[in-house]
Design an enzyme around this catalytic site. Structure first.
Site, short mmCIF file in Angstrom:
data_model
loop_
_atom_site.label_atom_id
_atom_site.label_comp_id
_atom_site.label_asym_id
_atom_site.label_seq_id
_atom_site.Cartn_x
_atom_site.Cartn_y
_atom_site.Cartn_z
N HIS A 238 0.82 -1.22 0.00
CA HIS A 238 0.00 0.00 0.00
C HIS A 238 0.85 1.27 0.00
O HIS A 238 0.34 2.38 -0.01
CB HIS A 238 -1.00 0.00 1.16
N HIS A 239 2.17 1.10 0.01
CA HIS A 239 3.11 2.22 -0.15
C HIS A 239 2.92 3.30 0.93
O HIS A 239 3.11 4.49 0.66
CB HIS A 239 2.99 2.84 -1.55
N CYS A 240 2.55 2.88 2.12
CA CYS A 240 2.33 3.84 3.23
C CYS A 240 1.33 4.92 2.82
O CYS A 240 1.45 6.08 3.23
CB CYS A 240 3.63 4.49 3.69
N ALA A 241 0.37 4.55 1.96
CA ALA A 241 -0.61 5.55 1.49
C ALA A 241 -1.99 4.91 1.52
O ALA A 241 -2.67 4.81 0.50
CB ALA A 241 -0.24 6.00 0.08
N LYS A 242 -2.40 4.49 2.70
CA LYS A 242 -3.65 3.73 2.81
C LYS A 242 -4.88 4.54 2.37
O LYS A 242 -5.73 3.99 1.66
CB LYS A 242 -3.81 3.21 4.23
#
Ligand code: PLP
Length: 282
Positions: A238-242
């Site tokens: 999730h690329h630290c972008a929830k």
């Protein structure tokens, strides 16, 4: 995260710009959101979508409404020129490890007058001009924020990465990565059509070399595992972008990204590996 932490501390109001269906910031209600705001905080380039945000326009709007602008430049800094004066931004921050440097060190920049007005937040050796029994006077300039013995080896490593990138030339890096990105996006579309959906702008204007995608019917971690067998290192997740994942109804994507060292041959291997993962799983 820092703004939520500040909200817990001093009860600030945190508002959000939305992302439109073209994967760009929706600026239609920007002025409304800026009413009474003290700070507009934005990323220079999305680490998920590759979208390069219109920093100058955002800074103009923020300043017009009396707010300052802070830019997370972690994804921008190694991929092209970044002129704080031309962009008229007030704060930028980035980590050295995003620009081929070491971990554990980064850069925070702000205007001289803001710097002098900000109180130090850490006490320790080297951050004072004077200490008395009734108090202390902080050092002026950046020194007041550099309490304690600094990470000296990391600073030397960061310096080496700055010299390396400068020697390559930031304009050259931007041009090189733009060519690779345009080629990869066109080939993904031509060779995979609807099987691979790129989560990011299809236009290469104001778009960096981060290509997030999902393969129909295959989990991003499975795709990544197959790519790994071909020696292609991508980031699934999730690329630290929830909240961004939620906005596009996704749990995760696969993200390939280009750097100054990437070659067109790397894209060949990526696409070959991708075709294999489609064959294995889809
Ligand atoms: C845009 C952006 N900001 C911040 C970070 C985090 O940096 P750090 O690992 O130094 O916290 C990352 C990547 O991890 C990033 O892509």
């Amino acid at each position: 995260m820092p703004w939520f932490q500040l909200r817990d501390e001093i009860d600030i109001d945190v508002r959000f710009l939305r992302v439109d269906d073209e994967y760009r910031l929706d600026l239609s209600n920007l002025d409304e959101l800026l009413k009474g705001a003290k700070l507009l905080s934005v990323t220079g380039m999305s680490n998920v979508l590759g979208t390069i945000n219109p920093l100058r326009a955002l800074a103009d709007a923020a300043h017009h409404n009396g707010a300052l602008v802070a830019v997370d430049a972690a994804q921008s800094i190694a991929h092209g020129p970044f002129d704080v004066q031309a962009l008229d931004v007030d704060f930028i921050a980035f980590s050295a490890h995003k620009m081929l440097g070491p971990t554990g060190i980064g850069i925070f920049w702000t205007r001289e007058e803001i710097l002098q007005a900000m109180p130090p937040f850490l006490g320790g050796g080297g951050m004072i001009a004077d200490v008395r029994l009734d108090g202390y006077t902080p050092a002026s300039g950046p020194t007041r924020f550099e309490a304690g013995t600094p990470p000296i080896a990391e600073a030397a490593g960061l310096n080496a990465s700055v010299l390396y990138l400068q020697a390559l030339g930031m304009d050259n890096i931007a041009k090189h990565e733009a060519e690779l990105t345009a080629d990869a996006l066109a080939r993904l579309d031509a060779e995979f059509g609807d099987v691979v959906r790129v989560i990011g702008p299809s236009s290469t204007i104001d778009r960096g070399g981060v290509i997030s995608f999902v393969v129909q019917g295959v989990h991003p971690h499975d795709v990544a595992q197959v790519l790994d067998q071909f020696g292609v290192c991508v980031r699934p997740g999730h690329h630290c972008a929830k909240p961004l994942m939620k906005r596009f109804d996704l749990a995760a994507t696969v993200r390939a990204s280009f750097g100054p060292y990437s070659l067109a041959e790397d894209t060949n291997v990526l696409l070959e590996a991708l075709a294999h993962s489609v064959k294995v799983f889809a």
